[in-house]
Design a protein around this motif. Structure first.
Motif: not given
Length: 389
Positions: A134-135, A150-153, A77-87
């Protein structure tokens, strides 16, 4: 998913001579061992959780796999966030895995659990799949909340989600416990919050109601040392979170040791189920990442501090060392689990980046449960959307 043993054996037979060797080594493993664990500090209790505990080889392997899956999932998730795939918001759980795994090992899936917004790990232990989590993080249709949470819900059966408002899940958890008591089904609710939420007024109001009504709720403060960028010493006049229930008994636990957490959670669950009312637990743990992905996590603590925790009390390394030194598993076997976990995470990430986003017409669905379709106003009075439950 685990394979039924006969498939496993068939595969082994076809592997020929190599299988004979591995079968022999498997037979040589210790099936269960007794461990001495750290004594918990207690408050308003005559006795605390046991300090000698038994773990079987199968339990150890299961805890190892679950913690490793959580760790790898968060790193991905850290990696995908840094790639701006997770926002957007994204709070990672790496470092705290022993808390979730230890709690789940001590309660039933039919019990209830509610937590704050650092919720990916609990969504997994409550029955969510890596693929769906992940999805959800990437906001796709195949996510556990259909890409809308998303992440929190995230939610699943008997799991009332991550909650974005600091401390707001605590009264909700007491409400779930009230339902358990009302239905008389001897279930309980585990209600988690962090040290940052521990000074919230609504938490103390909830303690009061829970104690008055003797609700079967375990209040758990996951104390990872920092509420956002503020250390506990700077935020709380008393950092003995396990004593802050005042009239509610409490236990302080080493939250980096899965067996300590499991034993304390068993103790707390037995206490609740016997009708004595609420109990408080403080898990002393640590997060390796910053508060969220927008916090590098090194402006209020040193890199050396993080490194020291990693080298001395990492929950996965501690379990691994225990298993190896007691001849409960081999290095190769654990490596094999690592490889399988990595593959599962890679496949999930592949799905999470290729699955389509939910279409606009799904935006207003599921507002109500079991309701005939209704019209919902869009961004202006003349744009209409449809809601299907």
């Amino acid at each position: 998913e685990y394979e039924p043993s006969h498939i496993y054996l068939n595969r082994a037979v076809s592997a020929g001579a190599a299988a004979v060797v591995s079968a022999r080594t498997y037979a040589d493993f210790t099936n269960e061992a007794t461990f001495e664990i750290k004594k918990c500090d207690t408050f308003k209790l005559d006795e605390g959780p046991a300090t000698q505990v038994v773990m079987t080889r199968d339990e150890g392997l299961q805890y190892y796999r679950t913690m490793q899956t959580m760790r790898r999932m968060e790193l991905k998730a850290d990696q995908l966030y840094k790639q701006k795939i997770i926002r957007g918001f994204c709070h990672l759980y790496d470092g705290q895995e022993a808390c979730a795994v230890g709690i789940e090992a001590a309660i039933n899936l039919s019990d209830h659990l509610i937590t704050a917004y650092r919720a990916h790990g609990y969504t997994y232990t409550r029955g969510g799949t890596v693929k769906k989590i992940m999805a959800e993080l990437t906001g796709r249709r195949g996510g556990i909340a259909k890409g809308k949470g998303g992440s929190m819900h995230m939610y699943c059966k008997h799991f009332y989600g991550g909650n974005g408002i600091v401390g707001a899940q605590v009264p909700l958890g007491a409400g779930v416990a009230l339902a358990c008591k009302y239905q008389g089904n001897s279930e309980l609710c585990v209600c988690l919050y962090g040290d940052g939420a521990a000074n919230q007024g609504q938490i103390f109001e909830t303690y009061n109601m829970a104690a008055l009504w003797k609700l079967p709720v375990i209040f758990i403060c996951e104390n990872n040392g920092y509420g956002m960028g503020t250390s506990v010493e700077r935020a709380a006049a008393s950092t003995d979170y396990f004593k802050r229930g005042e009239f509610i008994p409490g236990v302080r636990v080493d939250g980096m040791d899965v067996l300590c957490v499991r034993e304390a959670s068993r103790f707390a669950a037995d206490y609740c189920r016997s009708g004595k009312g609420p109990i408080l637990m403080e898990l002393q743990t640590y997060r390796y990442h910053g508060h969220s992905m927008s916090d590098p996590g090194v402006s209020y603590r040193t890199r050396e501090e993080i490194q020291e925790v990693r080298s001395k009390s990492d929950p996965i390394s501690m379990l691994k060392d225990r298993m190896l030194s007691n001849n409960m598993a081999s290095v190769e076997e654990l490596k094999e689990i690592d490889v399988e976990v990595r593959k599962e995470i890679e496949d999930a990430a592949q799905f999470a980046t290729t699955d389509p986003e939910p279409p606009l017409e799904d935006l207003c669905n599921h507002i109500f449960h079991n309701n005939p379709p209704l019209e919902v106003r869009g961004t202006n009075p003349w744009s209409k959307l449809k809601s299907v439950s």
